[in-house]
Design an enzyme around this catalytic site. Structure first.
Site, PDB file in Angstrom:
ATOM      1  CD  GLU A  38     -26.281 -36.697  -1.512  1.00 58.42           C
ATOM      2  OE1 GLU A  38     -27.225 -36.765  -2.308  1.00 58.42           O
ATOM      3  OE2 GLU A  38     -25.237 -37.370  -1.624  1.00 58.42           O
ATOM      4  CB  CYS A 232     -23.951 -40.452  -4.149  1.00 56.72           C
ATOM      5  SG  CYS A 232     -24.854 -40.978  -5.597  1.00 56.72           S
ATOM      6  CG  ASN A 363     -28.373 -43.409  -2.332  1.00 61.53           C
ATOM      7  OD1 ASN A 363     -29.537 -43.039  -2.179  1.00 61.53           O
ATOM      8  ND2 ASN A 363     -27.592 -42.906  -3.261  1.00 61.53           N
ATOM      9  CD  GLU A 364     -29.139 -43.303  -7.550  1.00 57.51           C
ATOM     10  OE1 GLU A 364     -27.955 -43.063  -7.864  1.00 57.51           O
ATOM     11  OE2 GLU A 364     -30.057 -42.488  -7.682  1.00 57.51           O
TER      12      GLU A 364
END
Ligand code: AHR
Length: 648
Positions: A38, A232, A363-364
């Site tokens: 990332e 993120c 993603n999350e």
């Protein structure tokens, strides 16, 4: 099965490890141990992307961020930021330097916390330049932190049309905190845009390429996959700031920079100069995967902004735009040259498909909003691209209500392939959860432990350290993943890189500054697993294991077989403060040959690596000439050991 008669020495061993070599279990995914990348902690811009000029196109919110006016007392001139008749309408801002010629006048770029310059190496400087009036000479110069001139070269005779000029510079000294200066000599005016400085030595020496040492340390891990671009960063704090892969391909100068969400995410670690230039874009990520033989695992936005920020949702009636992005991405990666997106890939120099097989949807994310959106993606993608395995989110924590809700729903849906679990917890959690997957349901989706790292203090604490205790807790946990390789298909530590002077998050697997790089003890754990992956799990029985009240066992182990070399690979973690002697039995193996042992250890659980002592905690290998079943092996305190031996 061959019976092993315990020797008298064996009777003194406190633990026995029995590897059932003739009862091979699950096949291990070739891509089991991989990388999470990332653009956090200056991982891409100021890191993996080797550009040394920050804000090279004057496209940050503050167009002069990273730049300073050079105007000694005798100089008279003006510096302006303009947009008329730009070099590139996509990034219209440029700088005009107008000098009266009374002294050198110009601008300097500070780089990313300075520019790392090495004596004797070549640096390629380039600029888009247009002459406006007069005939000034433009000097491109490298300076050291102490103000010493390290290299200088000049450009002259400028056209009234934009043109690219390129020259090279060779610094006379090494300096981790250099800067680039562009000054005018003589009266006149020029326009400047896309000011760039790259080391000639990049990964594979590609012009405008990636940081050679940073890619090398990744390649040395032999990673099975590379997940990109996050994290993120995929989600954005609001949807407008999400990562959009289409904005990151094609000619580099057309890629419009975007503020990095880690610029403002942590008020205790602000980074106002953190933007994404997208010089490292999706084409470069795919190319990197190919270079290091890692499966590409792109993650795309699923119509949800980061739920720790706005949590903004794309209305369901607009979701087709996001789904189309996913379809186009598959075509960009895998489509024939004759297809629209395949042609774009070919135009960038890669006619052959990238053979992408994995795609992350979000993603999350968590909650019913995710399930609603994931279902829509999965319906279309499964129909059009059944060959692509989908990775679905499961929230930020490995066992809360959000996690349970998502897992239950994904099981119900029946079209989820792999679920991305995240865990940032203290070392005790990792030790105590070694058996987490022993009880997982084998029938549903598989697991991708997509982000994890032991936190020595607490999640997002700036005091977290990459110490040996954290590394061993992860190693212990990974033996559990390996034993359960039928259900856990992949795993990656997160985050990957941290710049020593520009990080937002700690711990990180690899630390860099402008000239140096080192792998943490955690890096070596990852490397030991990845380089000793094996093809098949071998069942293993442990006797004499004791557990502390917090759930930490005195020894952890797993075993696999490498089909290519015919070796058995045993991984053992001793987290305690005393050496453990263990009898190693290998019933079912008829012939056991010599082997080798690699040990990762330190003098204290608090040991860390550093720029000064990069290998304080690093693996050491020695031959094991007399290895045989029933022999006693000593596992040092605070250690992870990998034993490889030939066996039939
Ligand atoms: O790894 C750092 C961050 O942790 C990632 O961006 C995010 O997915 C997680 O919350």
């Amino acid at each position: 099965m061959k019976k092993i008669r315990p020797s008298r020495r064996a009777a003194r061993a406190s633990v026995s490890i029995t590897v059932l070599a003739d009862q091979p279990g699950a096949k291990i995914n070739r891509a089991m141990w991989g990388l999470f990348f990332e653009d956090i902690n200056f991982g891409a811009d100021g890191g993996l992307y080797a550009e040394l000029v920050k804000n090279r196109s004057f496209a940050f919110e503050n167009p002069l961020m990273g730049w300073a006016k050079i105007s000694p007392s005798l100089a008279q001139g003006t510096l302006s930021v303009l947009q008329e008749q730009p070099f590139d309408a996509a990034n219209p801002r440029y700088v005009r330097l107008q000098s009266e010629g009374t002294a050198f006048f110009g601008i300097a770029n500070e780089g990313f916390r300075g520019m790392g310059l090495r004596k004797g190496e070549t640096y390629d400087f380039s600029v888009r330049i247009r002459g406006v009036s007069g005939a000034p000479v433009v000097h491109a110069q490298l300076y050291g932190a102490d103000g010493a001139l390290l290299a200088s070269t000049s450009l002259r005779d400028f056209s009234s049309k934009w043109e690219e000029r390129a020259v090279s510079l060779r610094p006379a000294e090494t300096d981790p905190k250099g800067r680039l200066q562009i000054v005018l000599e003589g009266k006149g005016t020029v326009d400047l845009d896309r000011v760039s400085l790259f080391p000639r030595r990049t990964w594979k020496n590609r012009p405008g390429g990636l940081h050679a040492d940073m890619v090398k340390i990744l390649a040395d891990m032999k990673p099975g996959f590379l997940r990109f671009p996050g994290g993120c960063i995929v989600e954005g704090s609001v949807l407008e700031r999400r990562y959009q892969w289409k904005n990151t391909i094609g000619p580099v100068e057309k890629r419009k920079p975007l503020v990095n969400r880690w610029n403002y995410e942590f008020i205790h670690r602000p980074a106002p100069d953190y933007f994404q230039s997208f010089g490292l874009g999706f084409f470069e990520y795919f190319q990197l995967c190919e270079d290091i033989d890692a499966e590409p695992m792109p993650i795309i936005n699923c119509g949800m902004a980061c739920q720790f920020n706005s949590g903004e949702l794309c209305p369901m009636e607009d979701l087709h735009i996001y789904i189309q992005d996913a379809l186009d991405l598959i075509e960009f990666a895998n489509g024939p040259v004759g297809s629209g997106w395949g042609a774009k890939r070919a135009a960038m120099g890669h006619a052959k498909p990238f053979k992408m097989k994995l795609l992350g949807i979000g993603n999350e994310q968590w909650g019913p909003q995710y399930i609603e959106r994931y279902s829509r993606f999965a319906k279309v993608l499964k129909e059009k691209h059944p060959e692509i395995q989908l990775i679905s989110a499961a929230g930020p924590l490995p066992e809360d209500e959000r996690f349970k809700f998502i897992w239950a729903k994904l099981r119900e849906l029946g079209n989820a392939d792999i679920v991305d679990e995240h865990c940032y917890a203290n070392p005790v959690w990792f030790f105590a959860n070694n058996h987490r997957y022993d009880k997982y349901d084998r029938n549903g989706p598989k697991v991708f432990m997509g982000e994890y790292a032991a936190q020595s203090v607490a999640m997002v604490s700036v005091k977290n350290r990459n110490n040996l205790e954290c590394a061993l807790s992860e190693a212990a946990y990974l033996t559990g993943l390996e034993r359960n390789a039928d259900v856990v298909r992949m795993a990656s530590y997160a985050p990957l890189f941290g710049h020593a002077e520009a990080w937002q998050w700690t711990p990180n697997l690899i630390w860099v500054d402008n000239l140096r790089i080192y792998g943490t003890p955690n890096y070596y754990v990852q490397q030991l697993f990845s380089r000793n992956r094996g093809d098949v799990v071998l069942p293993l029985q442990l006797a004499g294991i004791r557990k502390s009240s917090s759930g930490i066992e005195n020894l952890y182990a797993s075993a696999v077989r490498d089909d290519r070399t015919g070796e058995i690979i045993l991984k053992v973690v001793n987290p305690g403060s005393s050496q453990i002697s263990a009898t190693i039995n290998v019933p079912g193996a008829s012939r056991i040959g010599s082997g080798a042992e690699t040990v990762l250890t330190g003098s204290s659980l608090q040991d860390v690596n550093s720029f000064e002592e990069p290998k304080r905690v690093a693996p050491k290998t020695r031959a094991l000439k007399t290895f045989r079943s029933g022999s006693i092996h000593d596992f040092p305190r605070f250690s992870m050991t990998v034993i490889r031996f030939k066996a039939r």
